[in-house]
Write a protein that holds these residues in place. Structure first.
Motif, PDB file in Angstrom:
ATOM      1  N   SER A  74       1.005  -1.711   0.037  1.00 29.13           N
ATOM      2  CA  SER A  74       0.137  -0.286  -0.021  1.00 29.13           C
ATOM      3  C   SER A  74       0.844   1.083   0.189  1.00 29.13           C
ATOM      4  O   SER A  74       0.264   2.434  -0.575  1.00 29.13           O
ATOM      5  N   LEU A  75       2.238   0.740   1.018  1.00 25.96           N
ATOM      6  CA  LEU A  75       3.116   2.386   0.476  1.00 25.96           C
ATOM      7  C   LEU A  75       3.537   2.383  -0.974  1.00 25.96           C
ATOM      8  O   LEU A  75       3.948   4.217  -1.344  1.00 25.96           O
ATOM      9  N   GLY A  79       1.612   6.825  -3.287  1.00 28.32           N
ATOM     10  CA  GLY A  79       1.946   8.014  -4.255  1.00 28.32           C
ATOM     11  C   GLY A  79       3.866   8.190  -4.297  1.00 28.32           C
ATOM     12  O   GLY A  79       4.039   7.371  -4.204  1.00 28.32           O
ATOM     13  N   GLU A  80       3.897   9.216  -4.312  1.00 30.56           N
ATOM     14  CA  GLU A  80       5.430   9.619  -4.580  1.00 30.56           C
ATOM     15  C   GLU A  80       6.001   9.777  -3.351  1.00 30.56           C
ATOM     16  O   GLU A  80       6.781   9.329  -2.961  1.00 30.56           O
ATOM     17  N   GLY A  81       5.271   9.850  -2.243  1.00 29.19           N
ATOM     18  CA  GLY A  81       5.867   9.874  -0.865  1.00 29.19           C
ATOM     19  C   GLY A  81       5.995   8.746  -0.793  1.00 29.19           C
ATOM     20  O   GLY A  81       7.201   8.534   0.176  1.00 29.19           O
ATOM     21  N   VAL A  86       9.974   4.017  -0.072  1.00 27.73           N
ATOM     22  CA  VAL A  86      10.250   2.757   0.065  1.00 27.73           C
ATOM     23  C   VAL A  86      12.396   2.670  -0.740  1.00 27.73           C
ATOM     24  O   VAL A  86      12.484   2.276  -1.033  1.00 27.73           O
ATOM     25  N   ALA A  87      12.183   4.347  -1.471  1.00 25.24           N
ATOM     26  CA  ALA A  87      12.943   3.705  -2.100  1.00 25.24           C
ATOM     27  C   ALA A  87      14.543   4.295  -0.675  1.00 25.24           C
ATOM     28  O   ALA A  87      14.923   3.375  -0.782  1.00 25.24           O
ATOM     29  N   ARG A  88      13.940   4.723  -0.129  1.00 21.57           N
ATOM     30  CA  ARG A  88      15.364   5.186   1.001  1.00 21.57           C
ATOM     31  C   ARG A  88      14.975   4.102   1.843  1.00 21.57           C
ATOM     32  O   ARG A  88      16.742   3.492   2.248  1.00 21.57           O
ATOM     33  N   ALA A  89      14.424   2.662   2.007  1.00 17.14           N
ATOM     34  CA  ALA A  89      14.592   1.775   2.977  1.00 17.14           C
ATOM     35  C   ALA A  89      15.333   0.842   2.088  1.00 17.14           C
ATOM     36  O   ALA A  89      16.183   0.049   2.626  1.00 17.14           O
ATOM     37  N   THR A  90      15.134   0.970   0.958  1.00 15.47           N
ATOM     38  CA  THR A  90      16.262   0.359  -0.544  1.00 15.47           C
ATOM     39  C   THR A  90      17.321   0.523   0.028  1.00 15.47           C
ATOM     40  O   THR A  90      18.381  -0.394   0.252  1.00 15.47           O
TER      41      THR A  90
END
Length: 403
Positions: A74-75, A79-81, A86-90
């Motif tokens: 769902s995250l 949207g972009e936020g 998710v990108a930061r977690a990756t």
């Protein structure tokens, strides 16, 4: 050639040259004077020694987690936020994986006599920091290529890493044939096999199962859009290659690693299991093939969600001729996707079987270019993607309007 296309091509070439330059810069403190500048050893001891493996591993793990954890899924779709989180977690997971792997490599280098100029504790720290920094430089560089160049940056960097080894591999094979170490007939069979393999990859990756869709008349403000027909394209291979082939060995190697921790790697059962699960062993061949086939189905069900597609069609007044909207549409799409995925799963399984069969029957050549169907898939898909983007940029005016 348009000015925009020339600019993008020039940017891509420059970024790839920067990548190749980084593979020739050794980690500080490593003595490479005894190696040839073109030696593969230099690349293995360079700032980019880890390549994109930690980032790809982290991305695959996060993707798999989103399949089983609805909150993360769902995250991603919020949207972009949400996608930024998710990108930061990756990237955070990439940092942990890269640091662990880089420290292991740096520590092992200090045990090789004469390779490290000053093998004290600081070398391990600086070498680890250098290789971890190299991973993040490659991630940043791949993003710049995707944004300002031509093609997908990650795929391009992976493909260049594969392609640069081909001339050296071919020269080595020619030398072995000249000395009579391997048969020229075997080399010819391999060459023909790869011609057929590349042709099959081009055919399958470009194939689509088009589902006809009818959209009713729609009012947009004061305008009335007429009814129109369209197609819903479904790829034969919607699962890609990296996730099924990367995750499949985890299914039995992770339990084996846990058993090794509990029982010890010298335990007869654990040692026997490791022997049977080596590349080229029948047990490894059978289990990995089954795992790749099943994972391709599971991941395709996540990527191509028939229920979500049916709801999206209903919101836009779209129907499949002869199929009622709602559950009937979802069921029809599920059947189509399942039948299509059978072809894609068999195709992926055959590609990953190539090195297994070579190893099992002892008919492989001693170079990487002839034993990896995944490498061929990555390179061919990258070339096809570049071809599509070049065509799109060539047909687009500077204002973003297609000609």
């Amino acid at each position: 050639m348009s000015r925009e296309l020339a600019r993008r091509i020039a940017f891509t070439i420059g970024a790839l040259l920067l990548f190749r330059l980084g593979t020739q810069i050794p980690v500080a403190g490593v003595n490479t004077s005894g190696f040839s500048p073109t030696s593969d050893i230099i690349a293995r001891l360079s700032l980019f020694a880890l390549g994109l493996v930690p980032y790809l591993t982290a991305a695959i793990f996060v993707r798999l987690l989103s399949v089983v954890w609805r909150g993360l899924n769902s995250l991603e779709q919020s949207g972009e936020g949400g996608r930024r989180k998710v990108a930061r977690a990756t990237l955070a997971l990439t940092l942990g994986l890269a640091a662990f792997q880089a420290y292991g490599i740096a520590s092992s280098l200090t045990s090789i006599p004469g390779l490290v100029s000053n093998p004290d504790g600081w070398f391990a720290v600086t070498a680890t920091a250098s290789m971890v920094g190299g991973v993040f430089v490659l991630v940043w560089l791949s993003e710049q290529i995707t944004r300002y160049g031509i093609g997908n940056g990650l795929a391009l960097i992976l493909s260049v890493g594969i392609l640069v080894s081909i001339p050296r591999d071919v020269a080595g094979i020619v030398e072995l044939v000249r000395r009579g170490a391997i048969s020229s007939n075997l080399v010819f069979v391999h060459a023909m096999l790869w011609v057929v393999t590349v042709a099959a990859i081009v055919l399958v990756e470009g194939a689509r199962r088009n589902v006809r869709v009818e959209f009713g008349a729609l009012a947009v403000g004061h305008r009335q859009l007429p009814a129109r027909d369209a197609v819903l394209p479904i790829k034969l291979n919607s699962a890609g290659f990296l996730i099924p082939v990367t995750v499949a060995p985890w299914i039995f190697f992770l339990p084996l690693a846990f058993a090794g921790l509990v029982l010890g790697v010298d335990h007869p059962l654990v040692a026997a299991a490791y022997r049977h699960f080596q590349l080229g062993q029948p047990a490894h061949l059978i289990l990995v093939s089954i795992a790749v086939f099943v994972i391709a189905f599971v991941y395709t069900a996540y990527v191509v969600d028939p229920e979500h597609t049916a709801k999206s069609l209903a919101r836009h007044s779209g129907t499949i001729p002869g199929i009622a909207p709602g559950e009937a549409t979802a069921g029809y799409l599920d059947r189509v996707v399942s039948l299509t995925t059978v072809v894609g799963a068999v195709y992926l399984t055959v590609l990953q079987l190539i090195p297994e069969v070579f190893e099992l029957y002892g008919i492989g050549l001693p170079y990487s270019m002839v034993v990896d169907g995944g490498a061929a898939l990555v390179v061919v898909c990258t070339v096809l993607d570049i071809k599509t983007q070049v065509r799109d940029v060539s047909l687009t005016n500077p204002g973003g309007v297609r000609r």
